[in-house]
Write an enzyme that holds these catalytic residues in place. Structure first.
Site, PDB file in Angstrom:
ATOM      1  N   SER A  56       0.872  -1.171   0.000  1.00  0.00           N
ATOM      2  CA  SER A  56       0.000   0.000   0.000  1.00  0.00           C
ATOM      3  C   SER A  56       0.909   1.221   0.000  1.00  0.00           C
ATOM      4  O   SER A  56       1.784   1.351   0.863  1.00  0.00           O
ATOM      5  CB  SER A  56      -0.898  -0.027   1.228  1.00  0.00           C
ATOM      6  N   GLU A  57       0.741   2.105  -0.985  1.00  0.00           N
ATOM      7  CA  GLU A  57       1.793   3.090  -1.247  1.00  0.00           C
ATOM      8  C   GLU A  57       1.949   4.169  -0.171  1.00  0.00           C
ATOM      9  O   GLU A  57       2.907   4.934  -0.214  1.00  0.00           O
ATOM     10  CB  GLU A  57       1.632   3.704  -2.644  1.00  0.00           C
TER      11      GLU A  57
END
Lengths: 232, 218
Positions: free
Chosen positions: B46-47
């Site tokens: 998840s960035e």
């Protein structure tokens, strides 16, 4: 009091010297890990014409969205905005300028700014509106655009714990942009949930060394959740 | 029959491999996480700074400091790591993520993708999408083959502002699995009961279809 003691006791002291027209970098992703107390202080002081560098711009009544209510922000540099009606309204009637920046490029602009690197090449944004007007250079057969780094007059950072010397650790994904922001402020203000004595934090666990931190304050945080999702 | 959202996610999940680090975009790509084969280990990136994203929390686990890139509260699996945004995009831009799945408005025969901006409508921003398409070697675009009004989304040239240039090679639509190479779409698989003629007819860019196009099985 030690020369390395960064603790201040009031937000007036923490943001002393902030002026109209300055560039302010703020950590946080959505409402997670945002410097709530510093934002409230900027609002209270009525500082205007700010350029704010932050991944997002809060929501209507919380986070950086609070600075929209009295039109304190002139320009936002962000990757994703518009979770708030006021933002949309001020953007459409020209009171607010937005420079949309890819999220990884934004993080790198802060990192590079803090590391003394004025610009860098990245493939991100080449061939898109983000790349328009920017220098293009080819390396190993691939095209890259030149992106300039960012340094702020102030950086506003939210940590979890810090010792009095300003050595900071973050909690979970509230870390996000905060360590980058901390390096990129001419004056970096860190607010944390708990200030401890030097020696209480393991040196190898420090995520922001105190050399980057000018002022440290223990705050109180609402920690509002933007999207509350639960497994039943 | 056109694929349902769930079938689309199931088809994409067949591209997963054991030990893959995967970034899933918002919408249909997120559903892919529901179809990871049981014998397989996959870590979701998840960035905002999480590698090893787990399910949504229970009431007891709920933590405002633990969110994903969609700003939803999440958990971390055993063996997860958490890091800052620059580190997160070093992984992405540096090509360390094995598979990226994201949605789009349009793709074209040159592998261009448009997914973030419709002129005249309020633009909220690209978030991490431009970094993801610029950095990943292995990207799958998921989308419907045509708009509700019937306009093809697989074009000779994207009409909307691009998210990335020349970076897309695989597209799973509700009608077909298509690869992009040498300036053409190559029809590889069709949704159950959907004819090659229908797919080619709904593809505006040049499409090569072999004599026999296998039908997806679910």
């Amino acid at each position: 009091m030690s020369g390395f003691d960064k603790v201040v006791n009031t937000y007036d002291e923490a943001l002393d010297g902030i002026r109209d027209g300055m560039t302010v970098i703020a950590g946080g992703f959505g409402l997670c890990g945002i410097p709530e107390g510093c934002i409230a202080q900027v609002r209270k002081m009525g500082i205007r014409e700010l350029t704010v560098v932050s991944n997002n711009c809060g929501v209507d009544d919380f986070g950086l969205g609070l600075l929209l209510e009295d039109k304190q922000i002139k320009k936002m540099i962000s990757s994703y905005v518009g979770e708030n009606a006021l933002f949309e309204e001020q953007l459409l009637n020209g009171e607010l300028e937005v420079e949309l920046t890819p999220q990884g490029t934004l993080a790198e602009k802060m990192r590079a700014g803090g590391a003394g690197i004025p610009a860098f090449y990245t493939a991100t944004g080449y061939g898109t509106p983000v790349g328009e007007g920017k220098e293009v250079r080819e390396f190993n057969g691939r095209k890259y655009i030149l992106e300039e780094s960012i340094v702020g007059d102030f950086a506003l950072v939210k940590g979890w714990k810090a010792d009095r010397y300003g050595n900071v650790i973050y909690r979970h994904t509230a870390q996000n942009f905060n360590p980058m922001a901390a390096t990129a402020g001419r004056i970096t203000v860190v607010e944390v949930e708990q200030v401890v004595e030097p020696g209480e934090l393991e040196p190898a666990h420090i995520q922001t060394p105190g050399i980057y931190v000018d002022r440290l304050i223990q705050g109180r945080f609402e920690k509002r959740i933007e999207q509350r999702t639960i497994t039943e | 029959m056109a694929l349902s959202r769930e079938q689309l996610a199931m088809r994409v999940a067949r591209e997963l491999q054991d030990g893959y680090y995967v970034n899933l975009g918002i919408g249909i790509p997120t559903l892919v996480a529901n179809y990871v084969p049981e014998e397989m280990e996959v870590m979701l990136q998840s960035e905002n700074g999480l590698l090893g994203m787990g399910p949504f929390p229970t009431e007891e686990q709920l933590d405002a400091d633990m969110i994903n890139a969609g700003k939803q509260t999440v958990t971390a699996i055993t063996g997860a790591s958490i890091f800052n945004s620059a580190e997160s995009f070093a992984m992405i831009r540096g090509g360390h993520v094995d598979l990226t799945v994201l949605g789009a408005f349009e793709v074209d025969v040159e592998g261009n993708i448009a997914s973030w901006m419709i002129p005249g409508k309020l633009v909220k921003g690209m978030g991490g999408a431009m970094d993801l398409v610029a950095g990943a070697e292995n990207i799958i675009v998921t989308m419907t083959h045509a708009s509700k009004s019937g306009a093809s989304k697989l074009l000779a040239r994207c009409t909307l502002p691009l998210t990335g240039a020349g970076c897309i090679h695989k597209v799973v639509t509700d009608l077909a699995y298509v690869e992009i190479n040498d300036g053409r779409f190559w029809l590889k698989e069709r949704a159950p009961g959907v004819s090659v003629d229908e797919i080619v007819g709904k593809t505006a860019g040049e499409m090569i279809a072999p004599d026999v196009v296998p039908e997806m099985e679910f």
